[in-house]
Write a protein that holds these residues in place. Structure first.
Motif, short mmCIF file in Angstrom:
data_model
loop_
_atom_site.label_atom_id
_atom_site.label_comp_id
_atom_site.label_asym_id
_atom_site.label_seq_id
_atom_site.Cartn_x
_atom_site.Cartn_y
_atom_site.Cartn_z
N UNK A 296 -9.27 7.10 5.66
CA UNK A 296 -8.40 6.61 6.73
C UNK A 296 -6.96 6.92 6.36
N UNK A 297 -6.50 8.16 6.59
CA UNK A 297 -5.14 8.55 6.18
C UNK A 297 -4.04 7.75 6.87
N UNK A 298 -4.31 7.28 8.09
CA UNK A 298 -3.29 6.48 8.77
C UNK A 298 -3.04 5.18 8.01
N UNK A 299 -4.09 4.59 7.47
CA UNK A 299 -3.92 3.37 6.68
C UNK A 299 -3.19 3.68 5.38
N UNK A 300 -3.43 4.86 4.81
CA UNK A 300 -2.70 5.27 3.61
C UNK A 300 -1.21 5.41 3.91
N UNK A 301 -0.87 6.01 5.06
CA UNK A 301 0.53 6.13 5.45
C UNK A 301 1.15 4.75 5.66
N UNK A 302 0.40 3.85 6.25
CA UNK A 302 0.85 2.48 6.47
C UNK A 302 1.15 1.79 5.14
N UNK A 303 0.28 1.93 4.15
CA UNK A 303 0.50 1.31 2.84
C UNK A 303 1.71 1.93 2.15
N UNK A 304 1.89 3.24 2.27
CA UNK A 304 3.04 3.89 1.65
C UNK A 304 4.34 3.44 2.31
N UNK A 305 4.31 3.20 3.62
CA UNK A 305 5.51 2.67 4.28
C UNK A 305 5.86 1.28 3.74
N UNK A 306 4.84 0.48 3.47
CA UNK A 306 5.09 -0.82 2.86
C UNK A 306 5.64 -0.69 1.45
N UNK A 307 5.17 0.30 0.70
CA UNK A 307 5.68 0.53 -0.65
C UNK A 307 7.15 0.94 -0.62
N UNK A 308 7.49 1.85 0.31
CA UNK A 308 8.88 2.26 0.45
C UNK A 308 9.76 1.10 0.87
N UNK A 309 9.27 0.28 1.78
CA UNK A 309 10.06 -0.86 2.25
C UNK A 309 10.36 -1.84 1.12
N UNK A 310 9.49 -1.90 0.13
CA UNK A 310 9.67 -2.84 -0.97
C UNK A 310 10.51 -2.26 -2.09
N UNK A 311 10.37 -0.96 -2.37
CA UNK A 311 10.94 -0.41 -3.60
C UNK A 311 11.99 0.68 -3.38
N UNK A 312 12.31 1.07 -2.16
CA UNK A 312 13.29 2.14 -1.98
C UNK A 312 14.69 1.67 -2.39
N UNK A 313 15.60 2.58 -2.74
CA UNK A 313 16.90 2.16 -3.29
C UNK A 313 17.84 1.50 -2.30
N UNK A 314 17.85 1.93 -1.04
CA UNK A 314 18.76 1.38 -0.05
C UNK A 314 17.99 0.90 1.18
N UNK A 315 17.24 -0.18 1.07
CA UNK A 315 16.48 -0.65 2.22
C UNK A 315 17.34 -1.51 3.16
N UNK A 316 16.87 -1.65 4.38
CA UNK A 316 17.42 -2.62 5.32
C UNK A 316 16.25 -3.43 5.86
N UNK A 317 16.53 -4.39 6.70
CA UNK A 317 15.45 -5.21 7.24
C UNK A 317 14.50 -4.39 8.11
N UNK A 318 14.96 -3.27 8.64
CA UNK A 318 14.09 -2.47 9.51
C UNK A 318 12.96 -1.80 8.74
N UNK A 319 13.10 -1.63 7.44
CA UNK A 319 12.03 -0.99 6.67
C UNK A 319 10.80 -1.89 6.56
N UNK A 320 10.92 -3.13 6.07
CA UNK A 320 9.73 -4.00 6.12
C UNK A 320 9.34 -4.36 7.54
N UNK A 321 10.30 -4.32 8.47
CA UNK A 321 9.97 -4.61 9.86
C UNK A 321 8.97 -3.63 10.43
N UNK A 322 9.14 -2.34 10.13
CA UNK A 322 8.20 -1.33 10.60
C UNK A 322 6.83 -1.55 9.97
N UNK A 323 6.80 -1.83 8.67
CA UNK A 323 5.53 -2.05 7.98
C UNK A 323 4.78 -3.25 8.57
#
Length: 411
Positions: A296-323
């Motif tokens: 299920x590659x779409x679910x893999x992309x979804x999990x990676x978006x959550x990973x980026x929202x948590x650990x990226x260097x310059x996040x905003x509220x919109x990053x976890x919001x999308x996840x």
């Protein structure tokens, strides 16, 4: 006639939400949001974009000062095609949110292989009414545009349109270098079917050889856009100021992420080592997630978006919001969430602490950096809890229960 009722309801609901979103954006005092570090970062700030446009229009290289960190593509588009006035920008950001909501609905329909469904209006409503997405959009943060490009790319991949999906992803990577992590699941999505196999995992049924021409096509788009950016900027200095900012962390302005305070307290002698560790930390998740959720590659992309929202260097509220909004695409995993109430309460707690401690520190001056950083740690814990819950549910759904006990249903 009853068959078209969901479609009519969706059209009416979506139109009302988009119109209400636009009216509120035009009526909201923009100055109260532009300086909020939770809604925009140095890489996504509308004020920074306006400053760069002013310098660019007056013949000054905006990348000389070291404060402008937007892509030259945005600089070119906003100086020629896209509106740069506040009213025009509010219209553009409202349109971006509307397109994002439509793309989310398109992904849901493609995943279910239906022309429309009764959940369409709910999915669009949850995107347009999510405060994590709504508030950064009101602040004209370009992270809203990045979310739109992300969903457009995934929607095109779900519709099996590889060239368009790869072109949009390459444009997204120009704006946010960390988005390159979405390339592997997107390639898997293009060479396999996009139906959900979370409940009945199947072995990988695509040919990895098909990824080579797709990877070559993406490289061609990426190199072409990089060259166009260089021509627009007039030199290669933009790379250090835009892509380099995600790797070198030159601006330590407060944000909802975990990098800024850590490197504020870091000795210069150890800074290169920990920058390397933090950057590589994002990369190590890609292969395990894509391998584990290859069915299920779409679910893999979804999990990676959550990973980026948590650990990226310059996040905003919109990053976890999308996840968090994309959770609506996977209703089959809801019964398998382990601690949904705890996760929801953590997010509610963090959403109250972040603005409160930010105001105590930067507005009233009755607190210090530790106040706000403590709230960002709570926010990171809530994002991490949501991410772990989704991973657990995605794995747990593959285990069935019979009279003898549990059995793995993976083929």
């Amino acid at each position: 006639m009853q068959a078209y009722l969901p479609a009519r309801q969706f059209g009416a609901t979506f139109t009302a939400l988009a119109a209400g979103r636009l009216l509120l954006a035009l009526a909201w005092p923009l100055d109260s949001l532009l300086y909020d570090q939770q809604l925009s970062s140095p890489l996504t700030s509308y004020l920074s974009l306006q400053e760069g446009l002013y310098l660019f229009s007056n013949g000054v290289d905006p990348y000389d000062g070291g404060s402008f960190r937007h892509s030259p593509l945005l600089l070119s588009f906003f100086s020629t095609i896209l509106p740069s006035s506040r009213i025009g920008a509010q219209l553009l950001w409202t349109l971006a949110d509307s397109v994002s909501a439509l793309c989310l609905v398109t992904i849901w329909r493609a995943r279910q292989r239906v022309p429309y469904s009764s959940r369409d209006a709910m999915i669009a409503s949850l995107y347009l009414l999510n405060p994590y997405l709504f508030m950064p959009s009101l602040a004209l943060s370009t992270s809203t545009l990045e979310n739109t490009l992300t969903l457009v790319s995934l929607a095109l991949a779900c519709r099996q349109r590889p060239s368009q999906a790869l072109l949009v992803l390459s444009f997204l990577t120009q704006l946010s270098l960390s988005s390159i992590l979405l390339l592997p699941p997107l390639l898997l999505l293009l060479i396999t079917d996009h139906l959900s196999h979370l409940a009945s995992p199947k072995s990988f049924n695509g040919s990895l050889k098909r990824t080579l021409p797709l990877l070559g096509e993406f490289s061609l788009y990426f190199v072409s856009l990089t060259f166009a950016s260089t021509v627009s900027a007039g030199s290669w200095k933009w790379m250090l100021q835009t892509w380099g900012a995600s790797l070198n962390l030159p601006d330590l302005s407060p944000n909802p992420g975990m990098w800024w305070y850590f490197f504020t307290e870091m000795f210069d002698h150890f800074r290169p080592f920990f920058l390397m560790v933090f950057s590589v930390h994002l990369l190590i998740y890609v292969a395990p997630i894509c391998i584990k959720f290859q069915h299920d590659p779409l679910y893999a992309a979804f999990i990676l978006l959550g990973t980026l929202a948590t650990f990226k260097p310059y996040p905003t509220l919109s990053d976890p919001g999308l996840f968090l909004t994309m959770v609506t695409l996977f209703p089959e995993v809801y019964p398998y969430f382990r601690h949904p109430i705890v996760t929801a309460l953590l997010h509610l707690h963090a959403s109250l602490l972040l603005p409160l401690f930010n105001r105590l520190w930067l507005t009233q001056g009755t607190g210090n950096a530790n106040f706000f950083y403590a709230s960002t740690l709570v926010f990171a814990c809530s994002n991490g809890a949501a991410l772990v819950d989704c991973i657990w549910a995605g794995l747990r759904i593959a285990i069935g229960e019979d009279k003898e006990g549990y059995h793995v249903v993976q083929e």
